[in-house]
Motif scaffolding. Structure first.
Motif, mmCIF file in Angstrom:
data_model
loop_
_atom_site.group_PDB
_atom_site.id
_atom_site.type_symbol
_atom_site.label_atom_id
_atom_site.label_comp_id
_atom_site.label_asym_id
_atom_site.label_seq_id
_atom_site.Cartn_x
_atom_site.Cartn_y
_atom_site.Cartn_z
ATOM 1 N N ASN A 85 0.812 -1.227 0.000
ATOM 2 C CA ASN A 85 0.000 0.000 0.000
ATOM 3 C C ASN A 85 0.843 1.274 0.000
ATOM 4 O O ASN A 85 0.634 2.176 0.804
ATOM 5 C CB ASN A 85 -0.968 0.008 1.193
ATOM 6 C CG ASN A 85 -1.904 -1.172 1.143
ATOM 7 O OD1 ASN A 85 -2.479 -1.481 0.101
ATOM 8 N ND2 ASN A 85 -2.047 -1.859 2.264
ATOM 9 N N ILE A 86 1.801 1.334 -0.920
ATOM 10 C CA ILE A 86 2.681 2.495 -1.055
ATOM 11 C C ILE A 86 1.869 3.696 -1.546
ATOM 12 O O ILE A 86 1.069 3.575 -2.471
ATOM 13 C CB ILE A 86 3.821 2.202 -2.065
ATOM 14 C CG1 ILE A 86 4.602 0.954 -1.661
ATOM 15 C CG2 ILE A 86 4.726 3.408 -2.253
ATOM 16 C CD1 ILE A 86 5.380 1.044 -0.390
ATOM 17 N N ASP A 87 2.098 4.860 -0.931
ATOM 18 C CA ASP A 87 1.475 6.118 -1.361
ATOM 19 C C ASP A 87 2.423 6.974 -2.189
ATOM 20 O O ASP A 87 1.997 7.682 -3.101
ATOM 21 C CB ASP A 87 1.031 6.940 -0.144
ATOM 22 C CG ASP A 87 -0.014 6.237 0.701
ATOM 23 O OD1 ASP A 87 -1.028 5.789 0.134
ATOM 24 O OD2 ASP A 87 0.195 6.138 1.927
ATOM 25 N N ILE A 88 3.711 6.930 -1.839
ATOM 26 C CA ILE A 88 4.716 7.809 -2.462
ATOM 27 C C ILE A 88 6.015 7.030 -2.623
ATOM 28 O O ILE A 88 6.390 6.249 -1.749
ATOM 29 C CB ILE A 88 4.987 9.055 -1.582
ATOM 30 C CG1 ILE A 88 3.732 9.908 -1.443
ATOM 31 C CG2 ILE A 88 6.153 9.877 -2.128
ATOM 32 C CD1 ILE A 88 3.859 11.035 -0.412
ATOM 33 N N VAL A 89 6.716 7.289 -3.727
ATOM 34 C CA VAL A 89 8.094 6.819 -3.887
ATOM 35 C C VAL A 89 8.962 8.065 -3.934
ATOM 36 O O VAL A 89 8.628 9.037 -4.616
ATOM 37 C CB VAL A 89 8.284 5.986 -5.176
ATOM 38 C CG1 VAL A 89 9.735 5.524 -5.289
ATOM 39 C CG2 VAL A 89 7.342 4.790 -5.203
ATOM 40 N N ILE A 90 10.068 8.040 -3.193
ATOM 41 C CA ILE A 90 10.982 9.182 -3.157
ATOM 42 C C ILE A 90 12.410 8.687 -3.298
ATOM 43 O O ILE A 90 12.760 7.631 -2.778
ATOM 44 C CB ILE A 90 10.820 9.990 -1.843
ATOM 45 C CG1 ILE A 90 11.716 11.243 -1.851
ATOM 46 C CG2 ILE A 90 11.085 9.126 -0.624
ATOM 47 C CD1 ILE A 90 11.469 12.192 -0.677
ATOM 48 N N GLY A 91 13.221 9.447 -4.025
ATOM 49 C CA GLY A 91 14.631 9.114 -4.185
ATOM 50 C C GLY A 91 15.486 10.347 -4.029
ATOM 51 O O GLY A 91 15.019 11.467 -4.240
ATOM 52 N N PRO A 92 16.752 10.160 -3.659
ATOM 53 C CA PRO A 92 17.666 11.291 -3.567
ATOM 54 C C PRO A 92 18.170 11.706 -4.950
ATOM 55 O O PRO A 92 18.412 10.849 -5.801
ATOM 56 C CB PRO A 92 18.807 10.754 -2.710
ATOM 57 C CG PRO A 92 18.794 9.285 -2.947
ATOM 58 C CD PRO A 92 17.362 8.912 -3.204
ATOM 59 N N ALA A 93 18.300 13.011 -5.155
ATOM 60 C CA ALA A 93 18.919 13.503 -6.382
ATOM 61 C C ALA A 93 20.415 13.217 -6.276
ATOM 62 O O ALA A 93 20.981 13.306 -5.198
ATOM 63 C CB ALA A 93 18.669 15.001 -6.542
ATOM 64 N N MET A 94 21.017 12.843 -7.275
ATOM 65 C CA MET A 94 20.631 12.647 -8.651
ATOM 66 C C MET A 94 20.290 11.189 -8.921
ATOM 67 O O MET A 94 19.373 10.886 -9.670
ATOM 68 C CB MET A 94 21.768 13.054 -9.596
ATOM 69 C CG MET A 94 21.983 14.526 -9.761
ATOM 70 S SD MET A 94 20.642 15.412 -10.547
ATOM 71 C CE MET A 94 20.665 14.783 -12.213
ATOM 72 N N GLY A 95 21.063 10.284 -8.320
ATOM 73 C CA GLY A 95 20.967 8.874 -8.678
ATOM 74 C C GLY A 95 19.606 8.241 -8.486
ATOM 75 O O GLY A 95 19.247 7.328 -9.212
ATOM 76 N N GLY A 96 18.829 8.710 -7.524
ATOM 77 C CA GLY A 96 17.548 8.086 -7.243
ATOM 78 C C GLY A 96 16.376 8.654 -8.004
ATOM 79 O O GLY A 96 15.270 8.111 -7.923
ATOM 80 N N ILE A 97 16.563 9.727 -8.761
ATOM 81 C CA ILE A 97 15.424 10.389 -9.395
ATOM 82 C C ILE A 97 14.739 9.492 -10.431
ATOM 83 O O ILE A 97 13.524 9.296 -10.387
ATOM 84 C CB ILE A 97 15.828 11.730 -10.032
ATOM 85 C CG1 ILE A 97 16.146 12.749 -8.943
ATOM 86 C CG2 ILE A 97 14.714 12.265 -10.927
ATOM 87 C CD1 ILE A 97 16.605 14.099 -9.457
ATOM 88 N N ILE A 98 15.491 8.955 -11.367
ATOM 89 C CA ILE A 98 14.864 8.182 -12.446
ATOM 90 C C ILE A 98 14.298 6.876 -11.921
ATOM 91 O O ILE A 98 13.176 6.494 -12.258
ATOM 92 C CB ILE A 98 15.842 7.944 -13.615
ATOM 93 C CG1 ILE A 98 16.207 9.278 -14.262
ATOM 94 C CG2 ILE A 98 15.230 6.999 -14.645
ATOM 95 C CD1 ILE A 98 17.279 9.191 -15.326
ATOM 96 N N ILE A 99 15.046 6.181 -11.064
ATOM 97 C CA ILE A 99 14.548 4.903 -10.566
ATOM 98 C C ILE A 99 13.324 5.104 -9.680
ATOM 99 O O ILE A 99 12.375 4.325 -9.728
ATOM 100 C CB ILE A 99 15.667 4.087 -9.865
ATOM 101 C CG1 ILE A 99 15.220 2.648 -9.619
ATOM 102 C CG2 ILE A 99 16.136 4.724 -8.593
ATOM 103 C CD1 ILE A 99 14.961 1.847 -10.858
#
Length: 192
Positions: free
Chosen positions: A61-75
């Motif tokens: 039941n994920i609501d949001i996916v978040i990643g750190p810039a830069m490496g995590g943005i696209i994934i």
């Protein structure tokens, strides 16, 4: 289901694995570097691997996916697309990870943190802290490559497309430096 052999095949085709003398984001040195940006220039590969990672979290039941810039943005974007949820990214502001651009995490939101490569997990922990500070709940971490060979414990579910141990050294004890063949280079996006 995504398997290790297929992930390695994709990484080889997209030239993710580099060999040489590298300065890692963690400050450590290594003779190998995982340049996941090479993978992410091929949308079909990013989609295939992200779908496999997302399968680990479909019942959470994920609501949001978040990643750190830069490496995590696209994934993080591709994982959010696979899970059909909102996507955010954190970025450095005055040397510290922060939410900017009007991004926020609602109280009680169930959040998946995404990253390209982890060695020590520092950037992921910083993003996890942001989620908690905003009142969200971190329900998992998804990464393309876990370079710690599964030794990092984030206190939540961790899924990696590839788990491997890439040997790294403290700069003072680096045998590559002692050999003096070539200086360590920093192929990633963040300066230490």
């Amino acid at each position: 289901m995504l398997n290790k052999e297929r992930v390695i095949e994709i990484f080889e085709k997209s030239e993710v694995l580099l060999h040489g003398h590298f300065l890692l984001t963690s400050g450590r040195h290594s003779n190998q570097y995982m340049q996941c940006a090479q993978l992410l220039q091929y949308p079909e590969y990013a989609e295939e691997i992200s779908k496999g990672l997302a399968d680990n979290f479909r019942d959470d039941n994920i609501d949001i996916v978040i990643g750190p810039a830069m490496g995590g943005i696209i994934i993080s974007y591709e994982l959010a697309r696979q899970l059909k949820v909102k996507n955010l990214f954190a970025e450095r502001e005055n040397g510290k990870m922060a939410l900017r651009r009007g991004f926020f995490i609602p109280e009680g939101a169930r959040v998946l943190v995404a990253e390209d490569v982890i060695t020590t997990g520092g950037s992921v922990r910083e993003v996890m802290d942001i989620v908690k500070e905003q009142g969200g709940e971190v329900v998992g971490v998804a990464v393309l490559v876990d370079r710690s060979n599964g030794t990092i414990d984030f206190g939540t579910k961790l899924a990696a497309a590839l788990t491997t141990e890439v040997i790294s050294y403290d700069p003072e004890g680096c045998p590559l430096c002692k050999e003096g063949k070539q200086p360590a280079i920093k192929p990633g996006s963040r300066k230490i």
